[in-house]
Design a protein around this motif. Structure first.
Motif, PDB file in Angstrom:
ATOM      1  N   THR A  76       0.936  -1.182  -0.033  1.00 46.79           N
ATOM      2  CA  THR A  76       0.133  -0.062   0.075  1.00 46.79           C
ATOM      3  C   THR A  76       0.843   1.189  -0.025  1.00 46.79           C
ATOM      4  N   ARG A  77       2.016   1.198   0.448  1.00 45.16           N
ATOM      5  CA  ARG A  77       2.949   2.521   0.742  1.00 45.16           C
ATOM      6  C   ARG A  77       3.448   2.840  -0.810  1.00 45.16           C
ATOM      7  N   ARG A  79       1.881   1.789  -3.623  1.00 49.65           N
ATOM      8  CA  ARG A  79       0.563   2.443  -4.291  1.00 49.65           C
ATOM      9  C   ARG A  79       0.303   3.845  -4.255  1.00 49.65           C
ATOM     10  N   GLY A  80       0.507   4.124  -2.703  1.00 50.75           N
ATOM     11  CA  GLY A  80       0.255   5.622  -2.457  1.00 50.75           C
ATOM     12  C   GLY A  80       1.132   6.671  -3.287  1.00 50.75           C
ATOM     13  N   GLU A  83       0.229   6.833  -6.828  1.00 51.41           N
ATOM     14  CA  GLU A  83      -0.919   7.565  -6.900  1.00 51.41           C
ATOM     15  C   GLU A  83      -0.909   8.980  -6.906  1.00 51.41           C
ATOM     16  N   ASN A  84       0.052   9.649  -6.037  1.00 51.53           N
ATOM     17  CA  ASN A  84       0.419  10.908  -5.629  1.00 51.53           C
ATOM     18  C   ASN A  84       1.289  11.293  -6.870  1.00 51.53           C
TER      19      ASN A  84
END
Length: 591
Positions: A76-77, A79-80, A83-84
């Motif tokens: 998830t890190r 992926r974040g 996305e940013n």
């Protein structure tokens, strides 16, 4: 600006750490292995399921440590971070008012009677990385000079940026209205057709749409002759997918006449390029003062009254109203401060104007993804495809010499003739392709001798010419016919030369098979003096010699061209036009 540049540069430095070592692209759905290395979920799964790795213990492709397939963990890190990064890159592309973005002159009017298309600007905009292979929407503002078109375009820039950043205060974020140039008083700045240099990138159904803003002020200019105006109208009609026709105070007879003429040209443009004449049109009536009711609902009521008054004098306007591709919006007077200055700041606007302008701009921006440029058959055009159409239309218009007596009706007849010529050319080309395709194989080719094929093609050519002659309308139709006849004669001749050469090559090849004894029954192909009598045997059966004597239809078995040409052992002589007897092409000492 410096902060944004620093953020983008930082992300560029991070890219190596965000790249999958299997596909060498940025992570898609990143997962972590027990060893701590990251991969795309699909990449690592496919790697382990491949033929080589299937028989081995799953391991990390980088450090070779054994791994448990069931221990894949979504990261998830990462992926974040991705996305940013995607958000910041989109924000950069959305920033239409950045230092790099500016209005560019797409179509330049060099003088009162000449105009040119700037190919560099066309390529820069429509072949922009975000537009080249994506759907495009072109929002254009047209109308008479000094009617506030640049003012609306600049608020559209703000609206697009506000839509991208989801900023509810987009109307008041910037103090000075920047973008397309405009000036107070009666002075006109814009000529020709201008386009904002960078697209605004929106999304529809998870697909990107590149939105461009266009100022078509030069399409209605009293300083230019009718010929240049008409050509600019034609180009702007092909370019635009959402048009805003800006008028002052009320729809006058001159406005309706302009609009009817625009639609007449758009109708022919649509037929030429298989597009609807109008995809969407907003009639924007500014400075409306009676009665004091504004907005789109009031605009629709006003349009109904206008159409009752004009009756059937403007059939094309009536048609687009019936097709529901037109809406009308009434805007109040903006206020004395706005009317007397060139800034157009929100704080200078009367409150009711501010509210209705905001609502109108918001509606146009939100509907942009619905108005992508498309053909009548539903095909959505990319930026690259639209650029090709614009270049094609420009070249066609540039070739036409209309003279000083040009009217919009004359331009329409010229466009009609261009469309008829294009259709006739395509009909002949399709017919030639059909004949070429149907005679590709050896046995299909031998069924039709060159002279018969030439008669067939010539007959079709004459049929097309006679049909075209009855459809042309322009005063120069005799010259158009002459030019077209010369053009298609070349198409016919090229095919004749190609077909004749191929036919005799096939004859020689088939003769070589027979003369070499490959076929079981020598000479059982064609009767004396008749080239390629109808064959009913499949190529495979003939090649093996099976059932030849029983299935070949014809006469003179044993004395046909097979043995004769076979003795030539590969000699090839391309016959003269009109020659049919295959024995004429065999040397006397070979008979």
């Amino acid at each position: 600006m410096e902060n944004k540049k620093t953020s983008i540069d930082t992300l560029e430095l991070l890219k190596p750490d965000l790249t999958c070592s299997i596909c060498l692209e940025l992570f898609q759905d990143p997962v972590s292995l027990e060893c701590g290395h990251n991969f795309c979920a699909q990449c690592i799964t496919c790697h382990w399921d491949s033929g080589v790795a299937r028989s081995q213990t799953p391991c990390c492709p980088e450090c070779r440590r054994s791994c448990d397939k069931k221990q894949l963990v979504p990261d998830t890190r990462l992926r974040g971070i991705l996305e940013n990064m995607d958000f910041l890159q989109q924000k950069e592309s959305y920033d239409g008012c950045s230092a790099e973005a500016k209005p560019l002159e797409l179509v330049q009017t060099n003088s009162n009677t000449d105009f040119s298309l700037c190919l560099n600007v066309l390529n820069q905009c429509l072949n922009h990385p975000q537009a080249k292979n994506n759907p495009v929407c072109f929002i254009s503002v047209m109308g008479e000079q000094r009617t506030g078109k640049s003012f609306f375009l600049n608020y559209l820039i703000r609206g697009m940026r506000g839509l991208a950043s989801k900023d509810p205060q987009w109307m008041i974020r910037e103090r000075d209205l920047q973008g397309f140039q405009f000036a107070p008083g009666d002075k006109s700045i814009t000529k020709g057709i201008w386009i904002w240099s960078q697209p605004f990138i929106l999304e529809k159904n998870k697909k990107k749409v590149a939105v461009f803003l266009v100022d078509t002020e030069g399409a209605i200019s009293l300083e230019q002759d009718k010929e240049t105006n008409a050509k600019l109208v034609a180009l702007s009609m092909l370019l635009s997918s959402h048009q805003i026709f800006n008028v002052s105070r009320l729809l006058k007879e001159t406005d309706l006449e302009y609009l009817e003429m625009f639609l007449h040209i758009a109708e022919e443009i649509g037929k030429c390029f298989n597009m609807a004449p109008i995809q969407h049109l907003d009639l924007l009536v500014r400075d409306w003062f009676f009665p004091p009711i504004f907005g789109k609902e009031a605009g629709q009521t006003y349009m109904n009254k206008v159409m009752q008054r004009i009756s059937d004098r403007y059939p094309r306007i009536q048609k687009i109203l019936d097709d529901k591709v037109v809406s009308c919006c009434l805007l109040p007077f903006p206020g004395k401060k706005v009317a007397s200055s060139c800034n157009g700041n929100p704080e200078d606007m009367d409150l009711d104007f501010y509210q209705h302008l905001r609502d109108f701009i918001t509606d146009v921006c939100n509907s942009a993804t619905q108005h992508v440029k498309r053909r009548s058959d539903g095909h959505i055009l990319t930026g690259e495809e639209l650029a090709e159409n614009i270049t094609k239309l420009f070249n066609l218009l540039k070739e036409q010499v209309f003279g000083f007596s040009l009217s919009l009706d004359l331009l329409v007849t010229q466009l009609h003739d261009m469309r008829m010529v294009e259709a006739a050319r395509k009909e002949l080309e399709d017919f030639v392709k059909e004949q070429d395709s149907s005679t590709k194989s050896m046995f299909a080719s031998l069924k039709t001798v060159p002279s018969n094929m030439f008669k067939l093609i010539s007959s079709k050519r004459n049929e097309i010419l006679n049909g075209l002659k009855g459809t042309l309308k322009s005063p120069e139709k005799c010259q158009v016919m002459k030019n077209f006849e010369e053009e298609i004669q070349k198409i016919v001749k090229d095919f004749q030369d190609s077909y004749r050469k191929r036919f005799w090559g096939q004859c020689t090849a088939l003769g070589g098979l027979v003369g070499g004894g490959i076929l079981a029954v020598a000479g059982g192909i064609v009767g004396v003096g008749v080239a390629a009598t109808v064959l009913t045997v499949e190529a495979a059966a003939v090649a093996t010699g099976a059932t030849v004597g029983a299935t070949v239809v014809g006469s003179g078995i044993g004395a046909g061209i097979g043995a004769a040409v076979g003795k030539a052992k590969g000699k090839e002589r391309v016959p003269k036009e009109g020659e049919e007897n295959l024995f004429d092409y065999v040397d006397d000492d070979d008979e």
